[in-house]
Design a protein around this motif. Structure first.
Motif, PDB file in Angstrom:
ATOM      1  N   ARG A 302       0.847  -1.197   0.000  1.00 60.48           N
ATOM      2  CA  ARG A 302       0.000   0.000   0.000  1.00 60.48           C
ATOM      3  C   ARG A 302       0.878   1.241   0.000  1.00 60.48           C
ATOM      4  O   ARG A 302       1.792   1.366   0.828  1.00 60.48           O
ATOM      5  CB  ARG A 302      -0.913   0.023   1.224  1.00 60.48           C
ATOM      6  N   PRO A 303       0.647   2.191  -0.909  1.00 57.49           N
ATOM      7  CA  PRO A 303       1.405   3.444  -0.897  1.00 57.49           C
ATOM      8  C   PRO A 303       0.988   4.326   0.270  1.00 57.49           C
ATOM      9  O   PRO A 303      -0.171   4.287   0.714  1.00 57.49           O
ATOM     10  CB  PRO A 303       1.036   4.092  -2.237  1.00 57.49           C
ATOM     11  N   GLN A 304       1.914   5.095   0.773  1.00 59.97           N
ATOM     12  CA  GLN A 304       1.622   5.960   1.913  1.00 59.97           C
ATOM     13  C   GLN A 304       2.489   7.216   1.819  1.00 59.97           C
ATOM     14  O   GLN A 304       3.652   7.163   1.430  1.00 59.97           O
ATOM     15  CB  GLN A 304       1.919   5.214   3.226  1.00 59.97           C
ATOM     16  N   LEU A 305       1.919   8.345   2.165  1.00 64.41           N
ATOM     17  CA  LEU A 305       2.634   9.613   2.230  1.00 64.41           C
ATOM     18  C   LEU A 305       2.829   9.991   3.693  1.00 64.41           C
ATOM     19  O   LEU A 305       1.873   9.986   4.468  1.00 64.41           O
ATOM     20  CB  LEU A 305       1.857  10.717   1.508  1.00 64.41           C
ATOM     21  N   VAL A 306       4.078  10.280   4.062  1.00 66.58           N
ATOM     22  CA  VAL A 306       4.386  10.729   5.417  1.00 66.58           C
ATOM     23  C   VAL A 306       5.116  12.060   5.312  1.00 66.58           C
ATOM     24  O   VAL A 306       6.064  12.199   4.529  1.00 66.58           O
ATOM     25  CB  VAL A 306       5.262   9.710   6.174  1.00 66.58           C
ATOM     26  N   ARG A 307       4.682  13.022   6.101  1.00 64.13           N
ATOM     27  CA  ARG A 307       5.259  14.364   6.034  1.00 64.13           C
ATOM     28  C   ARG A 307       6.332  14.573   7.105  1.00 64.13           C
ATOM     29  O   ARG A 307       6.289  13.940   8.167  1.00 64.13           O
ATOM     30  CB  ARG A 307       4.159  15.428   6.208  1.00 64.13           C
ATOM     31  N   ALA A 308       7.262  15.475   6.798  1.00 64.12           N
ATOM     32  CA  ALA A 308       8.327  15.837   7.728  1.00 64.12           C
ATOM     33  C   ALA A 308       8.251  17.326   8.009  1.00 64.12           C
ATOM     34  O   ALA A 308       8.301  18.139   7.073  1.00 64.12           O
ATOM     35  CB  ALA A 308       9.690  15.484   7.143  1.00 64.12           C
ATOM     36  N   LYS A 309       8.127  17.676   9.269  1.00 65.01           N
ATOM     37  CA  LYS A 309       8.053  19.085   9.633  1.00 65.01           C
ATOM     38  C   LYS A 309       9.412  19.779   9.548  1.00 65.01           C
ATOM     39  O   LYS A 309       9.492  20.960   9.206  1.00 65.01           O
ATOM     40  CB  LYS A 309       7.487  19.217  11.053  1.00 65.01           C
ATOM     41  N   LYS A 310      10.459  19.069   9.865  1.00 62.83           N
ATOM     42  CA  LYS A 310      11.779  19.686   9.887  1.00 62.83           C
ATOM     43  C   LYS A 310      12.666  19.216   8.731  1.00 62.83           C
ATOM     44  O   LYS A 310      13.030  20.008   7.871  1.00 62.83           O
ATOM     45  CB  LYS A 310      12.454  19.439  11.236  1.00 62.83           C
ATOM     46  N   GLU A 311      13.026  17.928   8.697  1.00 62.18           N
ATOM     47  CA  GLU A 311      13.966  17.477   7.675  1.00 62.18           C
ATOM     48  C   GLU A 311      13.710  16.033   7.287  1.00 62.18           C
ATOM     49  O   GLU A 311      13.178  15.236   8.065  1.00 62.18           O
ATOM     50  CB  GLU A 311      15.419  17.576   8.173  1.00 62.18           C
ATOM     51  N   ILE A 312      14.193  15.714   6.087  1.00 65.83           N
ATOM     52  CA  ILE A 312      14.295  14.340   5.607  1.00 65.83           C
ATOM     53  C   ILE A 312      15.778  14.038   5.452  1.00 65.83           C
ATOM     54  O   ILE A 312      16.528  14.823   4.856  1.00 65.83           O
ATOM     55  CB  ILE A 312      13.562  14.146   4.276  1.00 65.83           C
ATOM     56  N   ILE A 313      16.205  12.915   6.012  1.00 67.36           N
ATOM     57  CA  ILE A 313      17.611  12.509   5.950  1.00 67.36           C
ATOM     58  C   ILE A 313      17.708  11.235   5.133  1.00 67.36           C
ATOM     59  O   ILE A 313      17.144  10.200   5.508  1.00 67.36           O
ATOM     60  CB  ILE A 313      18.212  12.294   7.355  1.00 67.36           C
ATOM     61  N   MET A 314      18.400  11.312   4.001  1.00 66.67           N
ATOM     62  CA  MET A 314      18.602  10.146   3.142  1.00 66.67           C
ATOM     63  C   MET A 314      19.804   9.360   3.648  1.00 66.67           C
ATOM     64  O   MET A 314      20.923   9.858   3.635  1.00 66.67           O
ATOM     65  CB  MET A 314      18.848  10.575   1.699  1.00 66.67           C
ATOM     66  N   SER A 315      19.568   8.120   4.098  1.00 69.67           N
ATOM     67  CA  SER A 315      20.640   7.234   4.554  1.00 69.67           C
ATOM     68  C   SER A 315      20.471   5.852   3.934  1.00 69.67           C
ATOM     69  O   SER A 315      20.627   4.828   4.594  1.00 69.67           O
ATOM     70  CB  SER A 315      20.642   7.134   6.084  1.00 69.67           C
ATOM     71  N   MET A 616      25.423  17.954  13.718  1.00 66.05           N
ATOM     72  CA  MET A 616      25.212  19.105  12.834  1.00 66.05           C
ATOM     73  C   MET A 616      23.723  19.423  12.709  1.00 66.05           C
ATOM     74  O   MET A 616      23.339  20.600  12.709  1.00 66.05           O
ATOM     75  CB  MET A 616      25.830  18.836  11.464  1.00 66.05           C
ATOM     76  N   ILE A 617      22.912  18.382  12.603  1.00 65.93           N
ATOM     77  CA  ILE A 617      21.461  18.600  12.519  1.00 65.93           C
ATOM     78  C   ILE A 617      20.955  19.258  13.795  1.00 65.93           C
ATOM     79  O   ILE A 617      20.166  20.213  13.750  1.00 65.93           O
ATOM     80  CB  ILE A 617      20.728  17.270  12.260  1.00 65.93           C
ATOM     81  N   LYS A 618      21.407  18.769  14.930  1.00 68.17           N
ATOM     82  CA  LYS A 618      20.988  19.365  16.205  1.00 68.17           C
ATOM     83  C   LYS A 618      21.417  20.824  16.286  1.00 68.17           C
ATOM     84  O   LYS A 618      20.629  21.698  16.696  1.00 68.17           O
ATOM     85  CB  LYS A 618      21.582  18.563  17.369  1.00 68.17           C
ATOM     86  N   GLU A 619      22.651  21.097  15.896  1.00 69.34           N
ATOM     87  CA  GLU A 619      23.139  22.490  15.926  1.00 69.34           C
ATOM     88  C   GLU A 619      22.298  23.387  15.023  1.00 69.34           C
ATOM     89  O   GLU A 619      21.931  24.507  15.414  1.00 69.34           O
ATOM     90  CB  GLU A 619      24.603  22.529  15.470  1.00 69.34           C
ATOM     91  N   ASP A 620      21.991  22.903  13.839  1.00 71.47           N
ATOM     92  CA  ASP A 620      21.238  23.716  12.884  1.00 71.47           C
ATOM     93  C   ASP A 620      19.809  23.980  13.337  1.00 71.47           C
ATOM     94  O   ASP A 620      19.163  24.913  12.845  1.00 71.47           O
ATOM     95  CB  ASP A 620      21.231  23.040  11.510  1.00 71.47           C
ATOM     96  N   TRP A 621      19.313  23.174  14.278  1.00 73.71           N
ATOM     97  CA  TRP A 621      17.971  23.388  14.821  1.00 73.71           C
ATOM     98  C   TRP A 621      18.013  23.886  16.266  1.00 73.71           C
ATOM     99  O   TRP A 621      17.036  23.743  17.007  1.00 73.71           O
ATOM    100  CB  TRP A 621      17.137  22.115  14.705  1.00 73.71           C
ATOM    101  N   GLY A 622      19.160  24.485  16.640  1.00 67.91           N
ATOM    102  CA  GLY A 622      19.231  25.214  17.902  1.00 67.91           C
ATOM    103  C   GLY A 622      19.498  24.390  19.134  1.00 67.91           C
ATOM    104  O   GLY A 622      19.339  24.887  20.260  1.00 67.91           O
ATOM    105  N   ILE A 623      19.946  23.134  18.960  1.00 66.59           N
ATOM    106  CA  ILE A 623      20.267  22.302  20.119  1.00 66.59           C
ATOM    107  C   ILE A 623      21.744  22.459  20.437  1.00 66.59           C
ATOM    108  O   ILE A 623      22.601  22.248  19.571  1.00 66.59           O
ATOM    109  CB  ILE A 623      19.937  20.814  19.863  1.00 66.59           C
ATOM    110  N   GLU A 624      22.059  22.799  21.670  1.00 68.01           N
ATOM    111  CA  GLU A 624      23.451  22.979  22.064  1.00 68.01           C
ATOM    112  C   GLU A 624      24.132  21.625  22.198  1.00 68.01           C
ATOM    113  O   GLU A 624      23.626  20.715  22.847  1.00 68.01           O
ATOM    114  CB  GLU A 624      23.527  23.734  23.392  1.00 68.01           C
ATOM    115  N   ILE A 625      25.306  21.489  21.565  1.00 65.13           N
ATOM    116  CA  ILE A 625      26.077  20.250  21.621  1.00 65.13           C
ATOM    117  C   ILE A 625      27.106  20.374  22.735  1.00 65.13           C
ATOM    118  O   ILE A 625      27.914  21.310  22.753  1.00 65.13           O
ATOM    119  CB  ILE A 625      26.783  19.973  20.278  1.00 65.13           C
ATOM    120  N   ILE A 626      27.055  19.441  23.652  1.00 65.20           N
ATOM    121  CA  ILE A 626      27.973  19.484  24.807  1.00 65.20           C
ATOM    122  C   ILE A 626      29.234  18.691  24.470  1.00 65.20           C
ATOM    123  O   ILE A 626      29.160  17.570  24.007  1.00 65.20           O
ATOM    124  CB  ILE A 626      27.294  18.894  26.054  1.00 65.20           C
TER     125      ILE A 626
END
Length: 626
Positions: A302-315, A616-626
């Protein structure tokens, strides 16, 4: 799967015959079976990840592909409790069989494998000539954990100069000093002599250690390296050039895939959903804003569409990621237009394909009964040693006991950037003929002529690999249909220097066999030529070039098809933050972003890429990296 069935399956593989689990247990004291069961229940907290039944219509992040990078990214992004993360994997879960290190070869050409094949050779590039259809098999993991479930578990980081070269190409933040902390972040090294130095660490998700078992030939391999003037060292440490016992991603005698390492410990996070048996067919991109806003996937037909509010990461890997990007309109304009795919961003997706390639079947004969043969080690006793004690031959890292990084005359004069890698194994092509033919695709006529005469011989092998090929290939679509596999043209050996470097590497391998360490066992090369190479004298350049083009062997390290580079680089697909040029909210995080292939096995660097990208993703969305 129940423990009873698991024991039966391991027994089936170990002895090579069908064994009823109940019959098998009848050979073992009941209390031993009970203790085994209790050990798995009480001391193995790693219950398998949950395959979510109902996918939400929207998540903050969607990670496409649950392999060596994707499992890392999904785990790390879900550390932010108010982010929702969906990990989409085309395959299913690992099995008890995939846990057994020595059985890694049995997973290839199985349902856990995409079972890709290269395109046939052409006039400019002759390779795989001894294989059925002149095609080499390219196994890729179609399973949670990806190719970290199929590989030989060898843990190699590459050379520090690889990463410094990445940075010099215009990729700030990717020097060796920048990436080393991310290798260490993942690592839980359980060899005390390694763990407590500046290059390794303890306590990470990914367990790294040497196999607890090896043959006497492994020590001869190290002694041979010393005789040839190389140091025995940790090739993942300060310097790479030298010989070493293999380090691997294993834990308590079992495979430590990225699914086991990064997903099982976080299986109960409510903000992380994993959808298995779900194949992504397209990234949805707004035609005007060029913003990636969702994915199309097929699950349960079954085909399905899922939305991403912030990002899609191709891995999805060096084959899957470029295929999906091109199906989504991101790729070479002329190629996409020829398939009537609307172009969203004209980039050189699929170009720059690189792989480590070498000569397969380089076999040596010894007189002593010390090699890893099926009749000697695939026995009930060996299986029970593994099941009850997590020790013995079944903990072998896909048979690869030793590694070496050596310099041919073509290597940089410093000697610090070797151009050939050896994989040493105390077994060879003749050890399990049916399985070897299945994995390699060797023609029956070739196998029967060259290797069948060695059926009862004691043999070992060395696989010389070209570390930094000049020849590059390409991934291209054959169809707009996502179920049609892409065309994989590795273009092996289009640069003559690649052949010359490999020939020099083969001669160094012959020198290893000629050392005093191996002459104790009367080691000598197997000289029956491939049918297509009979006209050449053994050990001439012509003989080895013909052999390389016939038994072309890869250990499945495709990279670089979504190249990372600066905006001034016409070949670049992603920038140094791994963002796709011309498309918002879309990144690629896997081996395809490597500008140039690393000098060594690619699994550990791909995990590092996942770790670094997550920060990098966390930094770009305002999360401080310790």
């Amino acid at each position: 799967m129940s423990m009873l069935a698991a024991i039966g399956q391991v027994a089936n593989f170990a002895v090579g015959v069908a064994v009823n689990p109940l019959t098998f247990l009848g050979l073992v004291p009941v209390f031993a079976a009970g203790l085994t069961f209790m050990r798995y229940i009480s001391f193995d907290p790693e219950a398998h990840p949950i395959n979510i039944n109902h996918v939400r219509p929207e998540y903050d992040f969607i990670v496409v592909g649950g392999g060596s990078a994707g499992a890392v990214v999904a785990s790390r992004l879900s550390e932010t409790a108010n982010w929702t993360v969906l990990l989409v994997e085309a395959g299913g879960d690992e099995s008890e069989i995939s846990d057994v290190p020595s059985l890694s070869g049995y997973l290839q050409m199985s349902p856990m494998d995409w079972m890709y094949q290269t395109a046939p050779p052409n006039e400019e590039s002759q390779y795989c000539l001894a294989m059925v259809g002149d095609r080499c098999n390219w196994p890729r993991g179609k399973v949670l954990g990806g190719s970290s479930v199929l590989n030989a578990m060898v843990y190699v980081r590459g050379n520090r100069l690889d990463y410094d070269h990445w940075e010099r190409q215009g990729n700030p933040g990717w020097s060796y000093e920048d990436v080393l902390p991310y290798f260490k972040k993942s690592e839980d090294n359980r060899n005390p002599y390694l763990a407590r130095n500046a290059y390794h660490s303890e306590g990470g998700y990914l367990t790294v250690q040497e196999s607890p078992w090896r043959t006497p030939l492994s020590i001869a391999f190290l002694q041979a390296g010393r005789e040839l003037g190389y140091q025995v060292r940790d090739c993942n440490g300060e310097q790479q050039t030298g010989f070493m016992l293999s380090q691997g991603t294993i834990r308590r005698g079992s495979r430590c895939s990225t699914a086991k390492a990064f997903l099982r410990p976080v299986r109960n996070r409510s903000n992380l959903h994993i959808a298995m048996h779900a194949q992504v067919t397209k990234v949805m991109i707004h035609s005007k804003t060029k913003r990636a806003y969702g994915i199309k996937m097929v699950r349960n037909n079954r085909p399905q569409l899922v939305r991403a509010k912030k990002e899609i990461i191709m891995s999805a890997g060096a084959i899957g990621s470029p295929q999906i990007l091109m199906l989504s309109g991101i790729g070479p304009r002329d190629h996409l237009e020829s398939l009537n795919i609307p172009v969203m961003s004209g980039l050189k997706v699929g170009y720059n394909l690189q792989d480590h390639v070498g000569l397969g079947g380089l076999t040596f004969i010894v007189d002593d009964p010390i090699t890893f043969t099926k009749k000697r080690y695939q026995t009930m006793q060996v299986a029970m040693e593994y099941i009850l004690h997590e020790k013995g031959p079944m903990t072998s890292l896909g048979g690869v006991e030793g590694l070496a990084f050596v310099n041919t005359k073509y290597a940089p004069e410093s000697g610090q950037w070797p151009d050939i890698q050896f994989h040493f194994a105390p077994s060879s092509v003749n050890s399990d003929s049916d399985q070897v033919k299945k994995i390699t695709g060797l023609r029956d006529s070739v196998f029967n002529t060259v290797y069948k005469p060695l059926k009862n011989a004691e043999t070992w092998t060395m696989l010389p690999l070209l570390l930094r090929p000049r020849s590059t290939g390409r991934i291209m679509l054959k169809s707009r249909d996502p179920s049609v596999y892409p065309d994989i043209n590795p273009n092996y050996f289009t640069h003559e220097e690649d052949v010359q470097v490999l020939i020099e590497g083969i001669r160094i391998a012959l020198n290893v066999s000629s050392t005093r360490a191996f002459q104790r066992f009367k080691s000598r090369p197997h000289k029956i030529p491939f049918p297509g190479c009979r006209q050449y004298e053994f050990d001439t350049d012509e003989y080895w070039e013909c052999s390389i083009r016939h038994f072309t062997f890869t250990i499945y390290h495709p990279t670089s098809t979504c190249k990372m580079g600066p905006a001034t680089d016409p070949d670049a697909v992603v920038d140094a933050r791994l963002k796709v040029y011309g498309i918002r909210n879309l990144r690629v995080v896997d081996a395809s972003i490597m500008p140039t292939i690393v000098s060594g096995n690619t699994n550990a660097p791909t995990i590092m890429i996942g770790e670094k990208a997550s920060d990098m993703i966390k930094e770009d969305w305002g999360i401080e990296i310790i």
